[in-house]
Design an enzyme around this catalytic site. Structure first.
Site, PDB file in Angstrom:
ATOM      1  N   HIS A 194      63.500 -39.492 -28.612  1.00  0.00           N
ATOM      2  CA  HIS A 194      64.160 -40.004 -27.406  1.00  0.00           C
ATOM      3  C   HIS A 194      65.433 -40.743 -27.771  1.00  0.00           C
ATOM      4  O   HIS A 194      65.987 -41.481 -26.972  1.00  0.00           O
ATOM      5  CB  HIS A 194      63.231 -40.930 -26.618  1.00  0.00           C
ATOM      6  CG  HIS A 194      62.106 -40.197 -25.961  1.00  0.00           C
ATOM      7  ND1 HIS A 194      61.021 -39.740 -26.645  1.00  0.00           N
ATOM      8  CD2 HIS A 194      61.914 -39.806 -24.673  1.00  0.00           C
ATOM      9  CE1 HIS A 194      60.212 -39.116 -25.816  1.00  0.00           C
ATOM     10  NE2 HIS A 194      60.723 -39.141 -24.611  1.00  0.00           N
TER      11      HIS A 194
ATOM     12  N   ALA B 100      61.372 -24.797 -20.849  1.00  0.00           N
ATOM     13  CA  ALA B 100      61.768 -23.717 -21.745  1.00  0.00           C
ATOM     14  C   ALA B 100      63.289 -23.838 -21.880  1.00  0.00           C
ATOM     15  O   ALA B 100      64.043 -23.253 -21.111  1.00  0.00           O
ATOM     16  CB  ALA B 100      61.363 -22.370 -21.170  1.00  0.00           C
TER      17      ALA B 100
ATOM     18  N   PRO C 109      65.206 -26.283 -29.115  1.00  0.00           N
ATOM     19  CA  PRO C 109      64.689 -24.951 -28.774  1.00  0.00           C
ATOM     20  C   PRO C 109      65.740 -24.056 -28.115  1.00  0.00           C
ATOM     21  O   PRO C 109      65.594 -22.837 -28.107  1.00  0.00           O
ATOM     22  CB  PRO C 109      63.554 -25.251 -27.785  1.00  0.00           C
ATOM     23  CG  PRO C 109      63.143 -26.645 -28.086  1.00  0.00           C
ATOM     24  CD  PRO C 109      64.393 -27.360 -28.523  1.00  0.00           C
TER      25      PRO C 109
ATOM     26  N   ASP D   8      67.571 -34.600 -27.655  1.00  0.00           N
ATOM     27  CA  ASP D   8      66.619 -34.334 -28.743  1.00  0.00           C
ATOM     28  C   ASP D   8      65.824 -33.049 -28.540  1.00  0.00           C
ATOM     29  O   ASP D   8      65.333 -32.450 -29.492  1.00  0.00           O
ATOM     30  CB  ASP D   8      65.607 -35.478 -28.858  1.00  0.00           C
ATOM     31  CG  ASP D   8      66.202 -36.850 -28.602  1.00  0.00           C
ATOM     32  OD1 ASP D   8      66.958 -36.978 -27.626  1.00  0.00           O
ATOM     33  OD2 ASP D   8      65.893 -37.775 -29.367  1.00  0.00           O
TER      34      ASP D   8
END
Ligand SMILES: Cc1cc2nc3c(=O)[nH]c(=O)nc-3n(C[C@H](O)[C@H](O)[C@H](O)COP(=O)(O)O)c2cc1C
Ligand SMILES: Cc1ncc(C[n+]2csc(CCOP(=O)(O)OP(=O)(O)O)c2C)c(N)n1
Lengths: 547, 169
Positions: free
Chosen positions: A373, A301, A334, A330
């Site tokens: 990646h 997270a 989030p 990358d």
């Protein structure tokens, strides 16, 4: 900006306008309280609708998993602006969505009743402190007016509703109760009213008559102060010991700083489990040496990783946090909302809160990875004021910049060219106490025929090409390794351009709006001879500027 | 049968209308005083041994203000010897998680002070998820849903009042 009001000296923190994202900060402060054995509790308050935000779920999941004394208050007034709560979530009371979470107590109260609210919050506080576990208080409230000046609630609420919400005015009820149960007389309440009105009137007047801020002051409090290196003011050295790999430079500096400062912490995904130390083993051996309290895994997270760093850093300003912001740069996307939030905090609090965080990100291509990646994200991150961004290409600079980041105030994004971790090309002797100040580029190869400005992976390619050109044509290319993207060492770049009259900008970032475009624009703007730039792209990104 | 105090808010429309129906269902033979809950004090409340209380549910499972503001007073009353029946309006479609909760909240508070709660009714014919008004599968009073089952209210009231006639002293 009413939602930004804060009083740090009373531990009332400035929250963002991003609804509910302070839940992650609350969890971070809760983590600090637990680690420092501080007797306290953290309160976070928000409306019921913003509980829909994913990060609120991350926050509550984390608070239960880490068993932290955080009270999450949901003030349920039935609406998120015009959206009725039935359009947010299936349960009428959103607290019920969290029923399955372990270690979580849920208390419901009548938020329109002062006494019931007080009792509920008191119970929550005592429970959270006694058990070191989180509590949700769902307060059943009422919204009497429109959401804000720009909202007109009569567009979506009927007269019956507008009527009953007035009848359920919590303040009017409070007054009735105080009088009915003889806690105050009507006259006493009127006297308090009059006194408060006068105070507010005075404050209002003082606000209106205060001078406007000086426009130049918008640049105050963008970045907190950086650590100043006395021994290595230029970030260079002439040490000639054994060569170390870039990964060793990082690992040893992390350990040295953790020994130097007991208030250092590191977390991230895969950061520590037996012999594993970070997805690329950069933090190997740290948990064994510094223990699980300071070196620990985070859930998958990224926003939680970033947001709890912001929160924990609020506990006191001795704390220095390092996070592996994501396993690969990358996957940092989030976490973007907490990244953006963290870039604002120092400015928004007028310098009263500096998030002291180093965000490490394994970045760039050349490991044969796929779309997720191999990304370079510095072009996107550098658009935000309020963060420093460094990108070393050699072991010594990596060590020196990491030390400076971990001793500075404020947030530094530390980009690690992951293809170079173990590459002998990037290995150098590293002085044990090396420091590289921010905003100091390093001329990796001197020359007078062409300037190449670069950083990260491409530094090595440029040095190799320059050597080859010298061999083949006798022309000498000057290669500038920026090391810091923000702050940018314009002086070194412009000085070299003035000497060579030709510039090539080489980087690995996006072709369109990558960081190289900014360097090219900077040269065009700042070079007094007004150079003209054209750009060329070939796999890696090349901008060439001609005088 | 002793005189009944019929307590409800005179400012309501729906609850008041149903209170009126209840009064009519008792007929003229039973002495009933209508009392406005908005204005009661402890003394008025204690002056009746037989009570019918109108308590609709508001705000996802809460008492309306007029009852809620009287709750601290109830907590200090001795209600031994009092017989109480409750009716409450609710909306099983709009608020299935808190259907007629207020009946349960008030009934339990009165019982704690020694009152006897009568007039329990079956949940048959209602569809909802949860209710704080339940005990052993029965409502602690009469549930009325005029929002969704208005046509059933008259019979429900008639049957309930017949039941109360047998249960009140
Ligand atoms: C804001 C609001 C909340 C309500 N909450 C509930 C509830 O939780 N449970 C329920 O059964 N009915 C609920 N209702 C439905 C009312 O009890 C129903 O409309 C009743 O007829 C109201 O009666 P009154 O106007 O006489 O007070 C609610 C109604 C409103 C307007
Ligand atoms: C991330 C984010 N999305 C949207 C908004 C715009 N916005 C401001 S307040 C609000 C409603 C919030 O509702 P709720 O959480 O129930 O709190 P309330 O305002 O009702 O107290 C929205 C959508 C915002 N500030 N931040």
């Amino acid at each position: 900006m009413s939602n930004h009001f804060a009083k740090p000296e009373w531990n009332i923190h400035n929250v963002s306008s991003c609804t509910g994202n302070h839940t992650l900060h609350a969890v971070g402060v809760g983590r600090a309280m637990k680690k420092y054995k501080h007797e306290g509790v953290v309160f976070s308050s928000q409306g019921e609708s913003s509980v829909s935000e994913g990060y609120v779920y991350e926050a509550i999941n984390g608070a239960t998993n880490e068993q932290l004394p955080v009270v999450f208050v949901f003030q349920d007034n039935g609406y998120g602006i015009s959206v009725p709560k039935k359009d947010q979530t299936a349960n009428r009371k959103v607290a019920d969505n969290f029923r399955g979470m372990k270690y979580l107590k849920i208390i419901h109260c009548n938020g329109k009743d002062v006494f019931d609210s007080m009792n509920a919050v008191l119970e929550a506080k005592e429970y959270a402190m006694a058990n070191s576990t989180p509590v949700i208080v769902q307060a059943n409230c009422v919204r009497m007016g429109s959401h804000s000046n720009s909202d007109r609630h009569e567009l979506y609420r009927d007269n019956a509703e507008l009527n009953y919400v007035q009848e359920y005015d919590p303040l009017a009820k409070y007054r009735r109760m105080l009088v009915r149960y003889k806690r105050f007389t009507e006259e006493e309440l009127q006297a308090i009213d009059a006194e408060v009105k006068l105070e507010v009137k005075k404050a209002h007047k003082a606000g209106l008559t205060a001078p406007d801020p000086d426009p130049a002051s918008i640049y105050d409090f963008v970045l907190p102060e950086a650590y100043v290196s006395e021994k290595y003011p230029e970030g260079t050295h002439s040490f000639t010991g054994n060569e170390k790999k870039l990964i060793e430079g990082l690992n040893e500096t992390l350990k040295a700083e953790f020994r130097h400062n007991p208030d250092t912490y590191i977390w991230g995904q895969d950061i520590a489990n037996k012999d594993k130390g970070g997805i690329f083993n950069v933090s190997k051996g740290m948990q064994q040496e510094f223990g699980k309290e300071r070196v620990f895994n985070a859930p998958i997270a990224e926003d939680y990783i970033m947001g709890t760093a912001n929160g924990m850093s609020r506990f006191n300003d001795k704390i220095r946090i390092v996070v592996e912001g994501a396993e690969f740069a990358d996957y940092f996307w989030p976490a973007m909302e907490q990244f953006v939030e963290t870039t604002h905090d120092f400015w928004r609090s007028k310098g009263q809160y500096a998030p002291n965080i180093t965000v490490r990100l394994a970045s760039g291509g050349y490991i044969g990875g796929g779309l997720y990646h191999s990304q370079n994200i510095e072009g996107a991150l550098t658009t935000f004021p309020g963060v420093r961004i460094v990108y070393p290409s050699y072991a010594d600079d990596a060590a020196g910049l990491l030390r400076t980041s971990m001793r500075s105030k404020g947030m530094t994004v530390f980009m690690e060219p992951k293809a170079l971790y173990n590459d002998p090309k990037a290995a150098t002797p590293v002085p044990e106490d090396f420091e590289v100040p921010f905003g100091k580029a390093r001329v990796r190869r001197a020359g007078s025929d062409l300037t190449i400005v670069t950083y990260g992976n491409t530094t090595h390619m440029c040095v190799e090409v320059a050597d080859k050109l010298a061999e083949e044509s006798g022309k000498q290319v000057e290669v500038i390794d920026l090391r810091s993207l923000i702050p940018l060492d314009k002086e070194t770049v412009l000085k070299s351009v003035a000497k060579t009259n030709k510039v090539l900008v080489v980087h690995e970032d996006k072709v369109f709006s990558g960081f190289g475009a900014e360097i090219s624009a900077m040269i065009t703007e700042e070079d007094i001879r007004k150079v003209r730039c054209t750009s060329k792209t070939c796999g890696i990104n090349i901008y060439s500027c001609r005088i | 049968m002793k005189k009944i105090g019929l307590f409800y808010s005179f400012n309501t429309i729906k609850t008041a209308k149903n209170a009126e129906k209840i009064k009519n269902a008792f007929g003229d033979a039973v002495d009933i005083d209508k009392v406005n809950v908005e204005e009661i004090d402890e003394e008025t409340f204690l002056s009746y041994d037989n009570m019918v209380l109108g308590v609709p549910t508001w705000f996802d499972g809460e008492l309306p203000n007029y009852w809620d503001e009287f709750m601290p007073a109830i907590e200090d009353l001795k209600l031994k010897g009092k017989t109480v029946a409750l009716f409450g309006l609710g909306d099983q479609v709009g608020y299935p998680e808190n259907f007629v909760d207020a009946i349960g909240i008030l009934a339990k508070a009165l019982e704690e002070r020694g009152a006897k709660v009568i007039g329990l009714t079956s949940t048959e014919g209602f569809t909802f998820e949860r209710s704080a008004a339940l005990r052993d599968g029965k409502f602690l009073g009469l549930a009325l849903d005029i929002e969704n089952q208005a046509a059933l209210s008259n019979d429900r009231i008639k049957n309930w009042v017949e039941q109360l006639k047998g249960e009140f002293n």
